[in-house]
Design an enzyme around this catalytic site. Structure first.
Site, PDB file in Angstrom:
ATOM      1  N   GLY A 326       0.815  -1.213   0.000  1.00 56.15           N
ATOM      2  CA  GLY A 326       0.000   0.000   0.000  1.00 56.15           C
ATOM      3  C   GLY A 326       0.845   1.258   0.000  1.00 56.15           C
ATOM      4  O   GLY A 326       2.080   1.210  -0.031  1.00 56.15           O
ATOM      5  N   LYS A 328       2.701   4.413   1.385  1.00 54.87           N
ATOM      6  CA  LYS A 328       3.383   4.710   2.643  1.00 54.87           C
ATOM      7  C   LYS A 328       2.680   5.861   3.366  1.00 54.87           C
ATOM      8  O   LYS A 328       2.289   6.850   2.750  1.00 54.87           O
ATOM      9  CB  LYS A 328       4.849   5.057   2.392  1.00 54.87           C
ATOM     10  CG  LYS A 328       5.672   3.877   1.885  1.00 54.87           C
ATOM     11  CD  LYS A 328       7.105   4.283   1.580  1.00 54.87           C
ATOM     12  CE  LYS A 328       7.915   3.081   1.084  1.00 54.87           C
ATOM     13  NZ  LYS A 328       9.296   3.450   0.699  1.00 54.87           N
ATOM     14  N   GLY A 329       2.561   5.721   4.681  1.00 52.18           N
ATOM     15  CA  GLY A 329       1.886   6.735   5.467  1.00 52.18           C
ATOM     16  C   GLY A 329       2.752   7.960   5.719  1.00 52.18           C
ATOM     17  O   GLY A 329       3.986   7.886   5.669  1.00 52.18           O
ATOM     18  N   LEU A 330       2.105   9.086   6.031  1.00 54.08           N
ATOM     19  CA  LEU A 330       2.813  10.319   6.326  1.00 54.08           C
ATOM     20  C   LEU A 330       3.223  10.404   7.790  1.00 54.08           C
ATOM     21  O   LEU A 330       4.126  11.158   8.148  1.00 54.08           O
ATOM     22  CB  LEU A 330       1.932  11.528   5.969  1.00 54.08           C
ATOM     23  CG  LEU A 330       1.488  11.635   4.506  1.00 54.08           C
ATOM     24  CD1 LEU A 330       0.599  12.856   4.316  1.00 54.08           C
ATOM     25  CD2 LEU A 330       2.696  11.702   3.580  1.00 54.08           C
ATOM     26  N   ASP A 380      -9.138  -2.242  16.690  1.00 56.16           N
ATOM     27  CA  ASP A 380      -8.480  -2.143  17.987  1.00 56.16           C
ATOM     28  C   ASP A 380      -6.970  -2.117  17.756  1.00 56.16           C
ATOM     29  O   ASP A 380      -6.442  -2.791  16.875  1.00 56.16           O
ATOM     30  CB  ASP A 380      -8.861  -3.346  18.849  1.00 56.16           C
ATOM     31  CG  ASP A 380      -8.543  -3.141  20.318  1.00 56.16           C
ATOM     32  OD1 ASP A 380      -8.190  -2.006  20.707  1.00 56.16           O
ATOM     33  OD2 ASP A 380      -8.667  -4.106  21.086  1.00 56.16           O
TER      34      ASP A 380
END
Length: 579
Positions: A326, A328-330, A380
């Site tokens: 996916g 890549k997150g910031l 969760d």
């Protein structure tokens, strides 16, 4: 007695005292936990829904409060930082003796681990000092009779149902018990044919009632010679405080959703949690032990059981840890072990310019979700300190990326990579990847409908998701859409939902006075999903989420104190009420 013998006696005496102090602290903690849990019955009967939500937060706080109290006591009486390694080995041995015949021995082990972790700031994970592995294997059965009721099935189905409600009593009347009994009889006969009904030899129900949200569940199973089926009675309250049977569920996947990782923890009071979990595992064999402990609110012990499961999986696999599929997150670096069903998330050292938040703010957002009703739509998460990974199993690409983005959280030894702080979540398929890969138009439409429902239900739970890019949502194996990126969530009251101005000036939006809490829902269609065909489907199914009026109406509802009901099973399973 010489000096060395005297020293050994003294060490043993102090170790015994230490062990006794810890078990006493655990017992106090469990009593507090049980007291809050036991109050769920009265809160349900009196429809005290706001109090139920507060109880969720209070019960989660109990563990840390109790842990802090006992560690302060230990420092005053035992001076643990002054003790040698022999002391810790003796203390663990003494504590192990205290666990004999203890009804919550496994939870008490975790409490002991937490004490050691707090004293040494989670820097030591050592089997000689703590219970990395359990002190003994639990074999279900010895306490089974203490946690279940058995109901005779030799008579009629109706007689069995009547016996159940003679056993499980509430301090409020049924709205129409005759109607409920008829509905239950009809539902069971629709599920089992005549031959199956005749073969049922027992119906077993767990003694604890499972309370969550605005519902209560009697959970058990139908026992036949060749198979067992779940048997779940869902109960709700009417507006005038009367009891109704909302559904009778006999499908395993419905029970699985009820015990989903995206829902709040149950209030189910028991003195024998290991036996309750063993029974639930028989009903839900695909659920892992740690998931079931967590669903009962024993999330700290769930983390312990997860870690043991993780170590076991490492011993039976050989694949490498790698970056998660996916975008890549910031804010977070996300990676996984392909053969294992979780992802690991580490807060980056620096965030992109567009993210006006801090590391502490991100941690606070994750704590907020932990104590919020997740309504089946928010995953969760579990927080760990000094989590260890075998160095030879970490891919070079992943290690380089972690050192580049999260170096302050990483330390490396000859054999291990230790991450000082991370979160673990259930692995799902990111929605953006799902939409790229899926070709079936029916499944695409269903998942986009799920996306809209997910956003709406989170909002009804008084949470604004914030960053609603489709990469921040996951798709479960059953096709359910779950939100899992929390760095920008907030309460609904913390945002000002506005309509875009109507103007012929294309730059009008730039001349607006836009505050930091302003949100323009009409812009959502440009970034929630990418392709035009997906946008059109989402607008057709849930176009209202792209209007300020919708969000303002939900904001008014949540600010008024109204708490919606979130049913974890399909609506068509709900029994019709008499006119």
């Amino acid at each position: 007695m010489n000096e060395n013998q005297a020293s050994e006696v003294d060490t043993s005496k102090v170790a015994r005292h230490f062990a006794y102090q810890v078990i006493s602290g655990f017992d106090r903690s469990y009593r507090r936990h049980s007291r809050i849990t036991a109050g769920a019955k009265e809160r349900f009967e009196q429809s005290l829904w706001s109090e139920s939500q507060l109880a969720i937060k209070d019960r989660i706080a109990v563990y840390e409060q109790s842990l802090s109290e006992i560690v302060i006591d230990l420092y005053e009486q035992v001076h643990p930082r002054q003790q040698e390694s022999e002391f810790w080995q003796e203390a663990k041995a003494q504590y192990t003796k205290l666990l004999n015949n203890h009804p919550q021995f496994e939870l008490a082990e975790t409490f002991y681990n937490s004490v050691i972790g707090r004293i040494f700031k989670h820097a030591k994970i050592d089997e000689t000092m703590m219970f990395v592995l359990p002190s003994r294997c639990y074999l279900s059965g010895p306490d089974r009779e203490k946690v279940i009721y058995r109901f005779d099935t030799s008579g009629t189905v109706r007689a069995m149902h009547e016996a159940i409600f003679d056993t499980f009593r509430f301090a409020v009347p049924f709205d129409n018990l005759e109607h409920d009994l008829q509905n239950m009889d009809k539902a069971l006969r629709a599920r089992l044919d005549r031959e199956q009904l005749a073969s049922v030899h027992t119906v077993e129900l767990l003694k604890p009632v499972f309370y969550r949200g605005k519902a209560a569940y009697l959970v058990g199973r139908i026992c036949m010679p060749d198979e067992t089926l779940p048997f779940v009675i869902a109960l709700k309250m009417t507006l005038d405080h009367k009891l109704v049977v909302d559904a009778l569920l006999t499908e395993r996947h419905h029970l699985s959703v009820i015990f989903s990782f995206a829902r709040s923890y149950f209030m189910a009071e028991t003195q024998y949690p290991a036996e309750v979990v063993a029974f639930l595992q028989e009903l839900l064999p695909h659920k892992k032990h740690f998931e079931l402990y967590m669903s009962l609110g024993f999330y700290k012990h769930g983390k312990t059981v997860f870690y043991r499961n993780y170590l076991q999986h490492l011993d039976t696999s050989d694949d490498e840890f790698a970056l998660a599929p996916g975008i890549k997150g910031l804010v977070m670096a996300v990676f996984h072990l392909p053969s294992y069903g979780v992802v690991f998330k580490v807060i980056k050292d620096e965030f992109a310019e567009s993210k006006k938040i801090t590391r502490d703010y991100v941690k606070d957002r994750y704590r907020l979700v932990k104590t919020t009703d997740r309504v089946g739509r928010m995953a969760d998460t579990h927080e760990y300190m000094n989590f260890r990974f075998p160095k030879q199993r970490v891919s070079k690409e992943l290690l380089d990326y972690l050192l580049e983005t999260c170096q302050s959280s990483i330390s490396i030894t000859e054999t291990e990579i230790v991450i000082s702080h991370l979160y673990i979540e259930r692995k799902m398929t990111p929605l953006n990847l799902y939409l790229q890969q899926e070709q079936d138009p029916i499944k695409i439409r269903n998942v986009l409908n799920e996306l809209g429902l997910c956003i709406k239900q989170i909002a009804l739970a008084n949470v604004f998701p914030g960053d609603m890019l489709h990469k921040n949502f996951g798709v479960t194996k059953t096709g359910r859409v779950i939100f899992y990126d929390y760095d920008e969530i907030c309460y609904m009251s913390e945002r000002h939902f506005r309509s875009l101005p109507k103007s012929d000036d294309p730059y009008a939006i730039d001349t607006l006075s836009v505050g930091p809490s302003d949100v323009f829902p009409e812009q959502f269609e440009h970034f929630i999903v990418g392709k035009r065909e997906f946008k059109e489907i989402l607008k057709e199914l849930h176009g209202d989420i792209m209007t300020a009026e919708y969000w303002q109406s939900i904001q008014a509802l949540t600010s008024s104190g109204v708490i919606p009901n979130f049913t974890p099973y399909p609506e068509h399973y709900c029994f019709p009420r008499p006119a």
